[in-house]
Write a protein that holds these residues in place. Structure first.
Motif, PDB file in Angstrom:
ATOM      1  N   UNK A 788     -67.885  84.470 -18.872  1.00  0.00           N
ATOM      2  CA  UNK A 788     -67.557  84.804 -20.273  1.00  0.00           C
ATOM      3  C   UNK A 788     -66.181  84.241 -20.607  1.00  0.00           C
ATOM      4  N   UNK A 789     -66.136  83.308 -21.561  1.00  0.00           N
ATOM      5  CA  UNK A 789     -64.904  82.569 -21.824  1.00  0.00           C
ATOM      6  C   UNK A 789     -64.627  82.479 -23.329  1.00  0.00           C
ATOM      7  N   UNK A 790     -63.356  82.222 -23.637  1.00  0.00           N
ATOM      8  CA  UNK A 790     -62.920  82.015 -25.023  1.00  0.00           C
ATOM      9  C   UNK A 790     -61.991  80.810 -25.046  1.00  0.00           C
ATOM     10  N   UNK A 791     -62.392  79.779 -25.788  1.00  0.00           N
ATOM     11  CA  UNK A 791     -61.616  78.547 -25.905  1.00  0.00           C
ATOM     12  C   UNK A 791     -61.147  78.386 -27.349  1.00  0.00           C
ATOM     13  N   UNK A 792     -60.114  77.565 -27.543  1.00  0.00           N
ATOM     14  CA  UNK A 792     -59.601  77.350 -28.891  1.00  0.00           C
ATOM     15  C   UNK A 792     -59.168  75.903 -29.066  1.00  0.00           C
ATOM     16  N   UNK A 793     -59.114  75.501 -30.305  1.00  0.00           N
ATOM     17  CA  UNK A 793     -58.721  74.132 -30.649  1.00  0.00           C
ATOM     18  C   UNK A 793     -58.078  74.148 -32.026  1.00  0.00           C
ATOM     19  N   UNK A 794     -56.984  73.423 -32.168  1.00  0.00           N
ATOM     20  CA  UNK A 794     -56.302  73.339 -33.458  1.00  0.00           C
ATOM     21  C   UNK A 794     -54.830  73.663 -33.335  1.00  0.00           C
ATOM     22  N   UNK A 795     -53.999  72.864 -33.981  1.00  0.00           N
ATOM     23  CA  UNK A 795     -52.551  73.047 -33.890  1.00  0.00           C
ATOM     24  C   UNK A 795     -52.082  74.323 -34.561  1.00  0.00           C
ATOM     25  N   UNK A 796     -52.866  74.873 -35.467  1.00  0.00           N
ATOM     26  CA  UNK A 796     -52.409  76.070 -36.184  1.00  0.00           C
ATOM     27  C   UNK A 796     -52.538  77.329 -35.334  1.00  0.00           C
ATOM     28  N   UNK A 797     -53.264  77.259 -34.208  1.00  0.00           N
ATOM     29  CA  UNK A 797     -53.502  78.433 -33.376  1.00  0.00           C
ATOM     30  C   UNK A 797     -52.460  78.536 -32.267  1.00  0.00           C
ATOM     31  N   UNK A 798     -51.925  79.719 -32.094  1.00  0.00           N
ATOM     32  CA  UNK A 798     -51.004  80.016 -31.004  1.00  0.00           C
ATOM     33  C   UNK A 798     -51.613  81.133 -30.164  1.00  0.00           C
ATOM     34  N   UNK A 799     -51.892  80.839 -28.891  1.00  0.00           N
ATOM     35  CA  UNK A 799     -52.520  81.823 -28.004  1.00  0.00           C
ATOM     36  C   UNK A 799     -51.517  82.911 -27.639  1.00  0.00           C
ATOM     37  N   UNK A 800     -51.959  84.152 -27.698  1.00  0.00           N
ATOM     38  CA  UNK A 800     -51.090  85.293 -27.400  1.00  0.00           C
ATOM     39  C   UNK A 800     -51.486  85.984 -26.101  1.00  0.00           C
ATOM     40  N   UNK A 801     -52.751  86.381 -25.993  1.00  0.00           N
ATOM     41  CA  UNK A 801     -53.181  87.117 -24.799  1.00  0.00           C
ATOM     42  C   UNK A 801     -54.635  86.814 -24.493  1.00  0.00           C
ATOM     43  N   UNK A 802     -55.011  87.042 -23.225  1.00  0.00           N
ATOM     44  CA  UNK A 802     -56.357  86.733 -22.735  1.00  0.00           C
ATOM     45  C   UNK A 802     -56.662  87.753 -21.635  1.00  0.00           C
ATOM     46  N   UNK A 803     -57.737  88.493 -21.811  1.00  0.00           N
ATOM     47  CA  UNK A 803     -58.032  89.509 -20.808  1.00  0.00           C
ATOM     48  C   UNK A 803     -59.437  90.042 -20.940  1.00  0.00           C
ATOM     49  N   UNK A 804     -59.758  91.067 -20.152  1.00  0.00           N
ATOM     50  CA  UNK A 804     -61.070  91.699 -20.215  1.00  0.00           C
ATOM     51  C   UNK A 804     -60.892  93.209 -20.172  1.00  0.00           C
ATOM     52  N   UNK A 805     -61.892  93.915 -20.691  1.00  0.00           N
ATOM     53  CA  UNK A 805     -61.886  95.374 -20.697  1.00  0.00           C
ATOM     54  C   UNK A 805     -62.688  95.858 -19.491  1.00  0.00           C
ATOM     55  N   UNK A 806     -62.000  96.205 -18.416  1.00  0.00           N
ATOM     56  CA  UNK A 806     -62.677  96.579 -17.169  1.00  0.00           C
ATOM     57  C   UNK A 806     -63.283  97.972 -17.224  1.00  0.00           C
ATOM     58  N   UNK A 807     -62.925  98.770 -18.258  1.00  0.00           N
ATOM     59  CA  UNK A 807     -63.446 100.135 -18.348  1.00  0.00           C
ATOM     60  C   UNK A 807     -64.776 100.216 -19.089  1.00  0.00           C
ATOM     61  N   UNK A 808     -65.215  99.123 -19.718  1.00  0.00           N
ATOM     62  CA  UNK A 808     -66.508  99.119 -20.416  1.00  0.00           C
ATOM     63  C   UNK A 808     -67.548  98.628 -19.423  1.00  0.00           C
ATOM     64  N   UNK A 809     -68.362  99.560 -18.878  1.00  0.00           N
ATOM     65  CA  UNK A 809     -69.148  99.240 -17.682  1.00  0.00           C
ATOM     66  C   UNK A 809     -70.659  99.386 -17.850  1.00  0.00           C
ATOM     67  N   UNK A 810     -71.163  99.567 -19.092  1.00  0.00           N
ATOM     68  CA  UNK A 810     -72.606  99.800 -19.227  1.00  0.00           C
ATOM     69  C   UNK A 810     -73.428  98.530 -19.017  1.00  0.00           C
TER      70      UNK A 810
END
Length: 945
Positions: A788-810
């Motif tokens: 499961x991934x999230x990619x971005x493209x474009x000079x106007x975008x500034x990446x802030x954070x990247x993570x997963x929710x380990x407590x959502x387990x269903x």
């Protein structure tokens, strides 16, 4: 709409909704350019109806009822205004029941008569001022526009004021906005676009205050040619309507009247027809689209050996025509999705067999599904099941558009279309389309509750397609019987020599002023975006909190909220084969409401779900903070199947694009091919999606300022199970990332070139035992991976954070999130409208007492009115620093933000050099305070001391 004519100087005025367009060719017009075959230029003015009636010598003509403006055209060195003078309401694709009565939501009108009014000469006025048989005969024989009048009055032209008639229901949506019609219309189906283009340009120049009156006056009319009709089946329980809309294309203007030609160098074909069947009951709205045209190869009709016999001759080999062939079907795929060819050419001769063989060869190279139907018409009529035996699988896979009106959810979407091909066989193509349409109805009925096919419905369905055959065959027959005549008529409609340029000095002047003041109503604004992807494994969360996913603790936005939330879900439904409508509306509805409830559970923010798009188990949801919704416009959607070679919705992508004021965004969620060894297939899926996802006016994914692509990409880690699990325990994610397939593909420049991904600092998100935090313990013991991934493209975008929710387990996956800051350009429409109004009002004041010649001289030759207003201090310019908005970027030699509107730098120091001088003890930068707090300028006496 009312028509007014002024004899001297000659002018024609159209009044509607208290808004008037005045067309004239007078001495005030700009000089005709000295260019051979240059289009003539006429002046157009706008005013209120009261101003028109009270002055200027205009007389209203009431001989004909004016139903709309057809356009402006140049014929025989004269300019004519085309008006629609007779119509018939023939179709109601959508309606509703209110107070026990049926009321139309959408109506289609058939044009019965048109007239052309000359702007240059009163010679033809008497024929148009009185209604008589003699006048009508002269209009059809002696008038310069007589051939055009016959063409547009032949009963094959239609228009609608309620929706974009050039697009199918699935593309245009259920809500009508004139902006969407203008920007997203399919121009190859608009027959009067050449006549209407300048009126369209005029609309783009008028002020916002006038726009409402202009649109209310319905000055824009877009015509299609073909067949439109609605019939109602006599159902006992609820009314049922069937509407058929068939549109002939103008994409190949050279052969539009010549059936003896296949494809041109641009990939256009003659007589391309798009047919859409729309069915509505009180509960459901259903639509299905098919296409038909000549075989898209290079061929011609030549004389046979027998007297009066004809035969087909292939003029280019399949290898030479392949590129053009591909171009044609690439365009079709971008519009309709998967294409399945149905070839109806019978092998009665060697030439026809050669043509079919070349068609099949090109289709195989393009990897298109190809079916040859060699049955005669009688067999298809008596035994349609023989035809359906070959086509049923494709019908299943393509699905159909269906909307549940009662619940307000989309039940299904059509992801492919048949391309019925023949040579000079319109009736046979129509018959095949009717059989396909009938089969689709039967299959859909089995999957929609309270929707049954009755005998009455079947009869109405057959009668509708029979009428369609009559009118389309009539168009075709008229063309081939008089090819020279219609070629001349069509050249008048479509050629540049018939085009007329409209010059609007007032709004042209205002547009120049607004362009100069652009910095006063545009500014840069930073917004926050949350992107989340989650493979829910066909499950629905019950009481499990989603807050750790939707409101990550490490987000930088205030209160961990984002302005825009884009959520991509995979496997929201368990797909099973053999379904026409594979979308489960209840699952989509559940997730849409569940996420919205979580977003609105926090105080201080309120979100709206403004867009959803679904392909099978792939669901894309777009939520926007209520304060930002007004800036969102031009929402568009597209999907692409990639499962089983592009025919199944178990894998694929769904996309949404929109404008945030003046900034273009595109969000995609995709589910790519699974399996450790399927790297090449995933790469192929990526290329297919990137190539096939498209929007209006040819826009692609790459044609956006900010792009976020998320989903279950299914890329794995090329290490053993033991090595991966040990590295996870040790937190050595760098070791795993080196062997990550997606990372290797991106480094090699294969998949997702020019896309970026933030550093992964969280454990692999697949595969877990559902309901636990343990990786897979089943017999397969799958290797954990970052699927499961999230990619971005474009000079106007500034990446802030990247993570997963380990407590959502269903699920057996973990939800992944990424947060971004986006630098957007915002147009303050209110401020722009205010500036436009001020300029317009000031011009009106200055024009008081001036004649037309003086007004024209001022608008064309003088300096911009905005400069005078600025000098007088009467223009309320906006401060560069606005509440809640940041300063512009730092100044540079190329762009100095304190200098606006192209003015030269001028700095004035109000200092008396005899008494004071610059302090040489201060730094060069005057904004840096000195250590002793000395002033910027000091008295000379102090320096001397």
């Amino acid at each position: 709409m009312k028509l007014f004519v002024r004899k001297e100087p000659r002018a024609i005025a159209l009044a509607s909704n208290d808004y008037v367009l005045v067309f004239e060719r007078s001495k005030n017009n700009p000089k005709q350019p000295q260019v051979k075959n240059a289009p003539p230029t006429i002046m157009v003015k706008t005013m209120s109806e009261a101003s028109l009636v009270n002055g200027g010598g205009f007389v209203e003509w009431t001989a004909f009822l004016i139903k709309g403006l057809l356009g402006v055209i140049h014929v025989r060195n004269q300019v004519f205004i085309g008006l629609i003078t007779g119509v018939k309401d023939v179709a109601k694709p959508r309606w509703r029941i209110r107070d026990g009565k049926m009321k139309s939501i959408e109506s289609i009108f058939q044009i019965l008569s048109v007239n052309f009014y000359c702007l240059d000469s009163p010679l033809y006025d008497q024929w148009l001022y009185y209604v008589s048989e003699i006048c009508q005969e002269k209009l059809l024989t002696e008038h310069p526009c007589a051939p055009l009048k016959k063409l547009f009055s032949d009963g094959t032209f239609y228009y609608s004021r309620d929706f974009d008639i050039s697009n199918v229901l699935q593309e245009r949506g259920l809500k009508h906005r004139i902006e969407n019609t203008i920007e997203n219309q399919e121009k190859k189906f608009i027959w009067n676009l050449n006549l209407m283009s300048e009126i369209l340009q005029l609309r783009g120049r008028i002020t916002p205050a006038e726009l409402q009156a202009f649109d209310g006056g319905q000055f824009l009319t877009f015509l299609i040619r073909g067949f439109c009709k609605t019939v109602f089946a006599n159902e006992i329980h609820s009314p049922t309507s069937l509407t058929l809309i068939s549109k002939t294309s103008i994409e190949d203007l050279d052969s539009i009247n010549d059936f003896q030609k296949g494809i041109d160098e641009e990939g256009n074909v003659a007589r391309f027809i798009e047919s859409e069947l729309i069915i509505q009951t009180e509960r459901y709205l259903f639509a299905y689209v098919q296409t038909s045209a000549d075989i898209p190869l290079s061929w011609e009709v030549v004389e046979g050996q027998l007297l009066h016999s004809k035969k087909l001759k292939l003029t280019k080999s399949p290898e030479r025509i392949q590129a053009t062939f591909d171009r044609h079907f690439d365009d079709m795929i971008s519009r309709y999705g998967v294409i399945s060819i149905v070839n109806l050419v019978k092998h009665r001769s060697s030439s026809q067999e050669t043509l079919s063989g070349a068609y099949k060869a090109c289709a195989e190279v393009k990897e298109l599904h190809y079916t040859a139907v060699d049955y005669p018409v009688d067999v298809i009529k008596k035994s349609p099941y023989k035809l359906m035996y070959f086509l049923r699988d494709d019908i299943y896979e393509f699905g159909a558009f269906a909307y549940d009106i009662a619940r307000g959810v989309y039940v299904g979407k059509q992801t492919g279309s048949f391309r019925v091909s023949a040579v000079d066989a319109t009736s046979k193509m129509n018959l095949v389309e009717m059989c396909i349409s009938r089969e689709v109805l039967d299959l859909t009925t089995d999957e929609l509750e309270d929707f049954a096919i009755t005998t009455s419905l079947v009869k109405k369905h057959e009668a509708l397609w029979s009428d369609n055959d009559f009118w389309l065959h009539r168009i075709h027959t008229k063309n081939i019987k008089n090819p020279a005549k219609y070629k001349k008529v069509y050249s008048q409609v479509f050629s540049l020599s018939s085009k007329v340029l409209l010059y609007d000095p007032l709004h042209a002047h205002i547009a120049k002023c607004l362009k100069k003041l652009k910095n006063e109503y545009t500014y840069e604004k930073e917004i926050s975006i949350f992107a989340g992807t989650f493979n829910v494994n066909g499950k629905q969360c019950k009481d499990e909190a989603m807050g750790t996913w939707l409101f990550p603790p490490n987000g930088e936005s205030e209160g961990n909220y984002a302005d825009i939330y884009v959520i991509g879900l995979e496997e929201v439904v368990e797909l099973t084969p053999g379904h026409m409508l594979s979308t489960d509306p209840m699952s989509k509805q559940f997730w849409e409401k569940t996420i919205l409830r979580h977003l609105n559970s926090q105080e201080g923010r309120h979100y709206n779900c403004i867009g959803t798009n679904q392909l099978g188990g792939v669901l894309l949801l777009l939520y926007v903070n209520e304060s930002e919704c007004s800036k969102i416009k031009h929402l568009e959607y597209d999907v692409k199947k990639t499962g089983f070679g592009g025919i199944s919705a178990n894998k694929g992508a769904a996309a949404i694009r929109f404008m945030y004021s003046a900034t273009k965004f595109c969000f995609i969620v995709s589910h790519l091919a699974a399996g450790l060894e399927n790297v090449e297939q995933r790469h192929s899926d990526y290329k297919t999606i990137m190539k096939s996802i498209g929007f209006s006016r040819g826009k692609r994914i790459k044609d956006h300022d900010g792009i976020i692509w998320m989903g279950d990409f299914n890329y794995r880690i090329l290490l053993s199970n033991e090595e991966v699990r040990r590295a996870i325990l040790e937190g050595d994610y760098g070791k795993l990332f080196e062997k990550d397939q997606l990372n290797q593909q991106m480094i090699a420049g294969e998949s997702f070139p020019y896309f970026n991904e933030m550093e992964i600092t969280f454990p692999p998100t697949y595969k877990f035992d559902p309901g636990t935090k343990s990786y897979d313990t089943s017999e397969k013991m799958r290797i954990p991976a970052w699927t499961d991934r999230i990619l971005n493209r474009g000079e106007i975008l500034k990446a802030i954070s990247y993570g997963c929710a380990e407590d959502v387990i269903f699920s057996d996956h973990r939800p992944v999130y990424a947060t971004f800051k986006a630098r957007t350009t915002v147009v303050d429409e209110e401020q722009r409208g205010q500036l436009s109004r001020i300029i317009h009002e000031r011009l009106t004041e200055m024009f008081s007492g001036l004649n037309d010649e003086q007004k024209y001289a001022f608008l064309v030759d003088s300096e911009l009115i905005v400069d005078k207003i600025e000098m007088e201090g009467k223009l309320p310019l906006v401060s560069q620093v606005k509440k809640g908005k940041r300063l512009p970027p730092p100044s540079s030699d190329l762009r100095k933000w304190w200098i606006g509107n192209g003015k030269q730098v001028r700095i004035t120091l109000d200092v008396d050099p005899k008494k004071q001088m610059l302090n040489p003890e201060r730094p060069v930068n005057p904004f840096i305070p000195g250590e002793d707090g000395q002033a910027y300028v000091v008295p000379k006496s102090r320096l001397n001391n």
